[in-house]
Write a protein that holds these residues in place. Structure first.
Motif, PDB file in Angstrom:
ATOM      1  N   UNK A 357       0.848  -1.215   0.000  1.00 27.04           N
ATOM      2  CA  UNK A 357       0.000   0.000   0.000  1.00 27.04           C
ATOM      3  C   UNK A 357       0.876   1.255   0.000  1.00 27.04           C
ATOM      4  N   UNK A 358       1.947   1.209   0.798  1.00 24.38           N
ATOM      5  CA  UNK A 358       2.842   2.386   0.853  1.00 24.38           C
ATOM      6  C   UNK A 358       3.426   2.635  -0.538  1.00 24.38           C
ATOM      7  N   UNK A 359       3.794   1.543  -1.242  1.00 27.37           N
ATOM      8  CA  UNK A 359       4.330   1.709  -2.601  1.00 27.37           C
ATOM      9  C   UNK A 359       3.256   2.310  -3.505  1.00 27.37           C
ATOM     10  N   UNK A 360       2.047   1.872  -3.344  1.00 27.83           N
ATOM     11  CA  UNK A 360       0.932   2.402  -4.177  1.00 27.83           C
ATOM     12  C   UNK A 360       0.785   3.902  -3.956  1.00 27.83           C
ATOM     13  N   UNK A 361       0.751   4.340  -2.668  1.00 28.30           N
ATOM     14  CA  UNK A 361       0.459   5.767  -2.452  1.00 28.30           C
ATOM     15  C   UNK A 361       1.661   6.621  -2.844  1.00 28.30           C
ATOM     16  N   UNK A 362       2.827   5.955  -3.052  1.00 24.97           N
ATOM     17  CA  UNK A 362       4.000   6.752  -3.474  1.00 24.97           C
ATOM     18  C   UNK A 362       3.775   7.265  -4.884  1.00 24.97           C
ATOM     19  N   UNK A 363       2.766   6.677  -5.546  1.00 27.20           N
ATOM     20  CA  UNK A 363       2.507   7.095  -6.940  1.00 27.20           C
ATOM     21  C   UNK A 363       1.483   8.227  -6.983  1.00 27.20           C
ATOM     22  N   UNK A 364       1.058   8.720  -5.781  1.00 27.98           N
ATOM     23  CA  UNK A 364       0.109   9.855  -5.759  1.00 27.98           C
ATOM     24  C   UNK A 364       0.773  10.998  -4.988  1.00 27.98           C
ATOM     25  N   UNK A 365       0.322  12.211  -5.198  1.00 25.54           N
ATOM     26  CA  UNK A 365       0.882  13.344  -4.445  1.00 25.54           C
ATOM     27  C   UNK A 365       0.768  13.075  -2.946  1.00 25.54           C
ATOM     28  N   UNK A 366       1.728  13.561  -2.176  1.00 23.91           N
ATOM     29  CA  UNK A 366       1.732  13.269  -0.734  1.00 23.91           C
ATOM     30  C   UNK A 366       0.547  13.924  -0.035  1.00 23.91           C
ATOM     31  N   UNK A 367      -0.087  13.198   0.851  1.00 24.75           N
ATOM     32  CA  UNK A 367      -1.043  13.790   1.807  1.00 24.75           C
ATOM     33  C   UNK A 367      -1.153  12.826   2.968  1.00 24.75           C
ATOM     34  N   UNK A 368      -1.345  13.331   4.176  1.00 25.69           N
ATOM     35  CA  UNK A 368      -1.439  12.415   5.329  1.00 25.69           C
ATOM     36  C   UNK A 368      -2.552  11.403   5.086  1.00 25.69           C
ATOM     37  N   UNK A 369      -2.285  10.128   5.370  1.00 27.97           N
ATOM     38  CA  UNK A 369      -3.319   9.093   5.142  1.00 27.97           C
ATOM     39  C   UNK A 369      -3.283   8.119   6.313  1.00 27.97           C
ATOM     40  N   UNK A 370      -4.402   7.430   6.500  1.00 26.70           N
ATOM     41  CA  UNK A 370      -4.490   6.410   7.560  1.00 26.70           C
ATOM     42  C   UNK A 370      -5.065   5.146   6.950  1.00 26.70           C
ATOM     43  N   UNK A 371      -4.402   4.014   7.187  1.00 24.15           N
ATOM     44  CA  UNK A 371      -4.869   2.757   6.591  1.00 24.15           C
ATOM     45  C   UNK A 371      -4.946   1.662   7.645  1.00 24.15           C
ATOM     46  N   UNK A 372      -5.873   0.707   7.416  1.00 21.92           N
ATOM     47  CA  UNK A 372      -5.904  -0.460   8.312  1.00 21.92           C
ATOM     48  C   UNK A 372      -6.191  -1.706   7.506  1.00 21.92           C
ATOM     49  N   UNK A 373      -5.816  -2.851   8.081  1.00 19.76           N
ATOM     50  CA  UNK A 373      -6.123  -4.139   7.446  1.00 19.76           C
ATOM     51  C   UNK A 373      -6.471  -5.131   8.547  1.00 19.76           C
ATOM     52  N   UNK A 374      -7.436  -5.981   8.266  1.00 16.79           N
ATOM     53  CA  UNK A 374      -7.796  -7.078   9.186  1.00 16.79           C
ATOM     54  C   UNK A 374      -7.998  -8.314   8.305  1.00 16.79           C
ATOM     55  N   UNK A 375      -7.084  -9.246   8.382  1.00 23.13           N
ATOM     56  CA  UNK A 375      -7.274 -10.462   7.567  1.00 23.13           C
ATOM     57  C   UNK A 375      -6.324 -11.556   8.031  1.00 23.13           C
ATOM     58  N   UNK A 376      -6.425 -12.708   7.377  1.00 20.54           N
ATOM     59  CA  UNK A 376      -5.684 -13.904   7.815  1.00 20.54           C
ATOM     60  C   UNK A 376      -4.191 -13.797   7.517  1.00 20.54           C
ATOM     61  N   UNK A 377      -3.403 -14.292   8.453  1.00 20.06           N
ATOM     62  CA  UNK A 377      -1.963 -14.450   8.212  1.00 20.06           C
ATOM     63  C   UNK A 377      -1.614 -15.862   8.662  1.00 20.06           C
ATOM     64  N   UNK A 378      -0.530 -16.394   8.139  1.00 19.45           N
ATOM     65  CA  UNK A 378      -0.222 -17.813   8.315  1.00 19.45           C
ATOM     66  C   UNK A 378       1.190 -17.975   8.894  1.00 19.45           C
ATOM     67  N   UNK A 379       1.301 -18.780   9.946  1.00 15.95           N
ATOM     68  CA  UNK A 379       2.616 -19.025  10.536  1.00 15.95           C
ATOM     69  C   UNK A 379       2.734 -20.503  10.870  1.00 15.95           C
ATOM     70  N   UNK A 380       3.849 -21.072  10.479  1.00 16.14           N
ATOM     71  CA  UNK A 380       4.047 -22.511  10.678  1.00 16.14           C
ATOM     72  C   UNK A 380       4.384 -22.777  12.143  1.00 16.14           C
ATOM     73  N   UNK A 381       3.346 -22.646  13.017  1.00 17.62           N
ATOM     74  CA  UNK A 381       3.623 -22.800  14.457  1.00 17.62           C
ATOM     75  C   UNK A 381       3.055 -24.118  14.963  1.00 17.62           C
ATOM     76  N   UNK A 382       3.574 -24.615  16.047  1.00 19.91           N
ATOM     77  CA  UNK A 382       3.007 -25.846  16.624  1.00 19.91           C
ATOM     78  C   UNK A 382       1.630 -25.507  17.175  1.00 19.91           C
ATOM     79  N   UNK A 383       0.678 -26.310  16.851  1.00 19.47           N
ATOM     80  CA  UNK A 383      -0.695 -26.027  17.294  1.00 19.47           C
ATOM     81  C   UNK A 383      -0.813 -26.286  18.781  1.00 19.47           C
TER      82      UNK A 383
END
Ligand code: FB9
Length: 546
Positions: A357-383
């Motif tokens: 996302x940061x790379x994406x907004x680098x292609x637009x003129x600068x302005x303060x922005x706020x972003x969030x994400x909520x989604x699945x991530x995966x880690x090979x951990x012992x259950x």
């Protein structure tokens, strides 16, 4: 004969259990309860709820009734002239070994060692090294039937349970069957129904045919006045509505989403579980030899193994930064491998989405922005009870000029404040892509202790500057004031705390009890404590009053 009259005649003899009666007379249980409830409402009946534990067959227990027990299937799978144990284990898969044990225990089969040729040769070849114990290669076994016919007692026991006569079996037998997950105990609710104070009057008085609704005929024949209409039973529960119900995790997620949106955050696109090592690690200035990057922690893809599209000139920038630094950094001083960065994986954090996302907004003129994400991530951990191989990560970041740690502490307090937390502590921590970094703690009134609620930090220039390099907007050019503050947490932890779930496997996955989801109370994360406290006090007072 209406269900009502069945009930009235049955209770005349003696009190009865609703489940037994519905089974015996094959009456639909809900209809029986409905009729019982309305008679109870008129005090014709008295009904006491009874919770009984019942031993029933599990799915694999039921399968034994039709397909035979695993040990009997193994017995019949052994041909006259025997079979290699390894063969048989292949046929039975994971249940092979325990079933073999069961067969041996029942004395239905016998085994003979078979030395293979190479084992022979092996034995000759191996000179006896001093003191070192010769590694014993387990010879395969030849299995033979030991008896003509088998008497499958386990199957007999399962039939007894299926015919609901488990009281015939002793505790030891039941425990063994329970350990073999062939039986389980379920709680069944039923009512013990007996005559109520109005029974005599109700059954003796002239059977008044109570009308339940005003029918057209009555109006046409204008005889509705002569009918007695049944009083409305405002206490009747009515048919439970099968409405949709949100999984508790999704309830907490929507609470968090609401908090972010109220704070003016925009949601990032997170629909990319498979990510390249480049965006998941390298773009975050996480060195290629970092422990989190090996297969012990990360699920690497076999297919598609390598990422094709990685912006060339950004890759060069990232390479340089890792190898020799820049922007005031000396870098990690190692040989950076493009091939390593092209390895595809299941993203280990949604910070990979932040880098894109940061790379994406680098292609637009600068302005303060706020972003969030909520989604699945995966880690090979012992259950275990608090870890699965995937969880929902929550991440927020603010991009602006000259943001400070104070700004970060401020926005974190505001965000978690909306989730009902009031007191916070911040402890210095370390992340490869933020400096300074802080672990976040909050005092949880319900648990009456400080709990870790997340992690945070200010993205390193070695991560930021390359992402904004090559951008045509000069107000990013090597701008040292460009700053991004970020923090992260999970959805599972708060959900387990909010819904008092000890084992995460009861929250996510195939073992989740759907009733828990259906009956799960609404999620009151953001509900300010004092309101909850007041509500609690009110309940206590009401209780006292009653
Ligand atoms: O969620 C966590 N704890 C938590 C959060 C809220 C909460 O609410 C209460 C009910 C009201 C209760 C608990 N944690 C993060 C803290 C711990 O549980 C931790 O042991 C487990 N963490 C996960 C990772 O485990 C390996 C939770 C997960 C986590 C940790 C860090 C991040 C994200 C998720 C991050 C980050 C980050 C840092 C800097 C910049 C950007 C992102």
């Amino acid at each position: 004969m209406s269900i009502e009259s069945v009930i009235l005649s049955k209770v005349k003899e003696s009190p009865f259990d609703t489940r037994e009666l519905s089974e015996k007379l094959k009456i639909d249980y809900n209809k029986l309860i409905q009729a019982m409830k309305s008679l109870e409402y008129n005090n014709v009946l008295e009904c006491k709820i009874k919770v009984s534990n019942e031993i029933v067959l599990t799915e694999s227990g039921k399968k034994c009734l039709t397909a035979g027990t695993p040990e009997s299937r193994m017995f019949y799978a052994i041909p006259e002239n025997g079979i290699k144990k390894s063969e048989l284990m292949k046929q039975f898969g994971r249940e092979g070994q325990p079933t073999f044990g069961q067969c041996m225990k029942c004395g239905w089969i016998r085994s003979e060692k078979i030395e293979t040729k190479e084992q022979e040769k092996e034995k000759e070849k191996q000179p006896q090294q001093k003191g070192k114990k010769k590694k014993k290669q387990r010879p395969d076994l030849m299995l033979f039937r030991k008896v003509e016919e088998i008497n499958d007692l386990v199957l007999e026991d399962l039939k007894i349970i299926h015919d609901r006569m488990s009281e015939k079996l002793n505790k030891k037998t039941l425990d063994i069957l329970k350990r073999r997950k062939l039986i389980t105990t379920i709680q069944t609710k039923s009512f013990v129904v007996s005559k109520g104070p109005e029974y005599e009057k109700y059954t003796t008085t002239q059977k008044i045919e109570y009308q339940t609704c005003l029918k057209k005929g009555m109006l046409q024949k204008n005889n509705w006045k002569s009918h007695t209409f049944k009083k409305y039973n405002f206490k009747s529960l009515g048919v439970p509505t099968q409405g949709g119900s949100l999984q508790p995790i999704l309830k907490v997620r929507s609470e968090m989403r609401k908090a972010f949106l109220e704070m003016g955050f925009e949601e990032m696109k997170t629909n990319r579980y498979v990510e390249s090592s480049f965006w998941n690690f390298d773009a975050l200035f996480q060195p290629q030899q970092h422990p989190a990057r090996d297969a012990h922690d990360t699920f690497f893809m076999k297919n598609p193994k390598k990422a094709k599209q990685i912006p060339e000139e950004l890759m060069k920038k990232v390479k340089t930064t890792h190898e020799i630094g820049g922007y005031g950094s000396i870098g990690w001083r190692y040989k950076w491998s493009e091939d390593e960065s092209r390895k595809n994986l299941l993203r280990t954090h949604t910070t990979a989405v932040s880098s894109r996302t940061l790379r994406e907004i680098s292609k637009e003129p600068f302005r303060p922005r706020r972003f969030f994400s909520i989604d699945r991530v995966f880690r090979n951990e012992t259950l275990d009870a608090t870890h699965l191989a995937e969880f929902h990560q929550v991440e927020g970041f603010i991009i602006d000029k000259n943001l400070s740690l104070g700004d970060l502490i401020g926005v974190i307090s505001e965000f978690f404040g909306k989730l009902g937390m009031e007191k916070f502590k911040f402890k210095a921590a370390y992340n490869p892509y933020t400096e300074p970094s802080m672990e976040i703690f909050a005092f949880h009134n319900g648990l009456n202790k400080w709990i870790e609620i997340g992690n945070s930090g200010i993205f390193r220039p070695e991560m930021l500057q390359p992402l904004f390099s090559g951008t045509r907007f000069n107000d990013y050019q090597e701008d040292v004031n460009l700053s991004v503050i970020a923090w992260g947490l999970s959805v599972e932890r708060p959900t387990m705390i909010q819904y008092q779930i000890q084992d995460i496997r009861n929250l996510v996955g195939h073992t989740v009890d759907l009733q828990m989801v259906k009956k799960g109370p609404i999620c009151r994360l953001g509900f300010p404590r004092k309101v909850i406290k007041e509500k609690k006090k009110e309940e206590e007072i009401k209780k006292e009053k009653n």
